[in-house]
Design an enzyme around this catalytic site. Sequence first.
Site, PDB file in Angstrom:
ATOM      1  N   ARG A  76       0.847  -1.192   0.000  1.00 13.58           N
ATOM      2  CA  ARG A  76       0.000   0.000   0.000  1.00 13.58           C
ATOM      3  C   ARG A  76       0.887   1.248   0.000  1.00 13.58           C
ATOM      4  O   ARG A  76       1.512   1.582   0.993  1.00 13.58           O
ATOM      5  CB  ARG A  76      -0.898   0.015   1.237  1.00 13.58           C
ATOM      6  CG  ARG A  76      -1.718   1.293   1.417  1.00 13.58           C
ATOM      7  CD  ARG A  76      -2.851   1.404   0.430  1.00 13.58           C
ATOM      8  NE  ARG A  76      -3.888   0.418   0.689  1.00 13.58           N
ATOM      9  CZ  ARG A  76      -5.009   0.312  -0.016  1.00 13.58           C
ATOM     10  NH1 ARG A  76      -5.230   1.155  -1.037  1.00 13.58           N
ATOM     11  NH2 ARG A  76      -5.893  -0.633   0.269  1.00 13.58           N
ATOM     12  N   ARG A  98       1.277  -6.972  -9.774  1.00 12.28           N
ATOM     13  CA  ARG A  98       1.748  -6.346  -8.533  1.00 12.28           C
ATOM     14  C   ARG A  98       1.978  -7.339  -7.400  1.00 12.28           C
ATOM     15  O   ARG A  98       2.447  -6.959  -6.324  1.00 12.28           O
ATOM     16  CB  ARG A  98       0.766  -5.256  -8.079  1.00 12.28           C
ATOM     17  CG  ARG A  98      -0.621  -5.767  -7.710  1.00 12.28           C
ATOM     18  CD  ARG A  98      -1.538  -4.626  -7.345  1.00 12.28           C
ATOM     19  NE  ARG A  98      -2.859  -5.113  -6.948  1.00 12.28           N
ATOM     20  CZ  ARG A  98      -3.647  -4.497  -6.083  1.00 12.28           C
ATOM     21  NH1 ARG A  98      -3.240  -3.388  -5.508  1.00 12.28           N
ATOM     22  NH2 ARG A  98      -4.822  -4.997  -5.792  1.00 12.28           N
ATOM     23  N   HIS A 165      -0.113   3.410 -10.433  1.00 12.13           N
ATOM     24  CA  HIS A 165      -1.064   3.847  -9.402  1.00 12.13           C
ATOM     25  C   HIS A 165      -0.331   4.656  -8.320  1.00 12.13           C
ATOM     26  O   HIS A 165      -0.272   4.263  -7.156  1.00 12.13           O
ATOM     27  CB  HIS A 165      -1.721   2.600  -8.803  1.00 12.13           C
ATOM     28  CG  HIS A 165      -2.944   2.828  -7.989  1.00 12.13           C
ATOM     29  ND1 HIS A 165      -3.033   3.784  -6.998  1.00 12.13           N
ATOM     30  CD2 HIS A 165      -4.138   2.191  -7.998  1.00 12.13           C
ATOM     31  CE1 HIS A 165      -4.230   3.712  -6.432  1.00 12.13           C
ATOM     32  NE2 HIS A 165      -4.914   2.756  -7.023  1.00 12.13           N
ATOM     33  N   ASP A 206     -12.774   9.640  -6.277  1.00 11.17           N
ATOM     34  CA  ASP A 206     -12.350   8.575  -7.197  1.00 11.17           C
ATOM     35  C   ASP A 206     -12.819   8.981  -8.595  1.00 11.17           C
ATOM     36  O   ASP A 206     -13.937   8.693  -9.001  1.00 11.17           O
ATOM     37  CB  ASP A 206     -12.948   7.233  -6.783  1.00 11.17           C
ATOM     38  CG  ASP A 206     -12.217   6.059  -7.412  1.00 11.17           C
ATOM     39  OD1 ASP A 206     -11.411   6.288  -8.341  1.00 11.17           O
ATOM     40  OD2 ASP A 206     -12.442   4.905  -6.987  1.00 11.17           O
ATOM     41  N   GLU A 264      -2.823   9.026 -11.013  1.00 13.30           N
ATOM     42  CA  GLU A 264      -2.435   7.795 -11.681  1.00 13.30           C
ATOM     43  C   GLU A 264      -2.502   7.917 -13.203  1.00 13.30           C
ATOM     44  O   GLU A 264      -3.487   8.416 -13.742  1.00 13.30           O
ATOM     45  CB  GLU A 264      -3.365   6.662 -11.232  1.00 13.30           C
ATOM     46  CG  GLU A 264      -3.547   6.574  -9.722  1.00 13.30           C
ATOM     47  CD  GLU A 264      -4.742   5.733  -9.333  1.00 13.30           C
ATOM     48  OE1 GLU A 264      -5.106   4.805 -10.100  1.00 13.30           O
ATOM     49  OE2 GLU A 264      -5.341   6.008  -8.274  1.00 13.30           O
TER      50      GLU A 264
END
Length: 290
Positions: A76, A98, A165, A206, A264
Amino acid sequence: MEQLEHLGLSIQKQIDNAVFTATNDDGMLFYWIDHPQGKALISAYGAHIVSYHPYNQDEQLWLSQTSALDGSAPIRGGVPICWPWFGNTRQPNHGYARTQIWQLGSIETNDQHSVLTLQLTEQDIATSEFKFLLECQFTVGQTLSIKLTTTNRDNHPIEIAGALHSYFATDRDSVQVSGMGQTFLDKTQNFAEQTQTKFSLDEETDRLYTHPEHALLLTHGDGRKLKLSHQGEDVVVIWNPGDTKAATIADIHPDGAKEYLCVEAVRTQTPVTLMPAQSFTLMQQLTPTA
């Protein structure tokens, strides 16, 4: 080497003039770039850069204090690589790149920067649907460039999407971002199209900005600036969960959501079709300015 000490890492060996391998108590492998123009820490797990500290500048990336660093879950913070898809339309969320161990491809160092390339292929993925070479090239100096390049090694076309990201260390409540354009799709409102003339964040933000410039400017509350250049994206996503939702996310430490903003580089609205032997690069470059 404060970044190493903070994460409980120890140097294993020097593999280049400015590049070292390091591990933590859980055996995770990292590459520590200690160049006069910039320092960076990159995990082999996920080809995930978790720290970038240009000369005479502050840390640019945010890493959660409660993020797992043992290979049990995606990291994270830093710059997760989402590939070969973005989002939760398929499982696992944001694809499988990832959560894989990437192999060292090459290292080059000169007076301006160090360049480290990590690689992933279909041989590393038990459930891969096609043959590929995925390379992530990190150029670390006074600027940081991340280039994610997919090459189709199969005998038929393949389709991919993805994202870099990035979590940027900043004061969420005072940061400003310009260059995204005014139109975005709001994921918190079922992707309804919205228009905003002045930048501000919601409690939960978002957004998929659909007409971004290829160079954005992130301005911190104290006046420091970070130029973000992109290539290969079709939207720029700006994300922060807000304090209420962040409190339900186990790997965001208390008040952590106030410490970052995700900006991002994303390719998702128009996935890329690659013919055999064809390549595609998604890139983000960070340039701190006074």
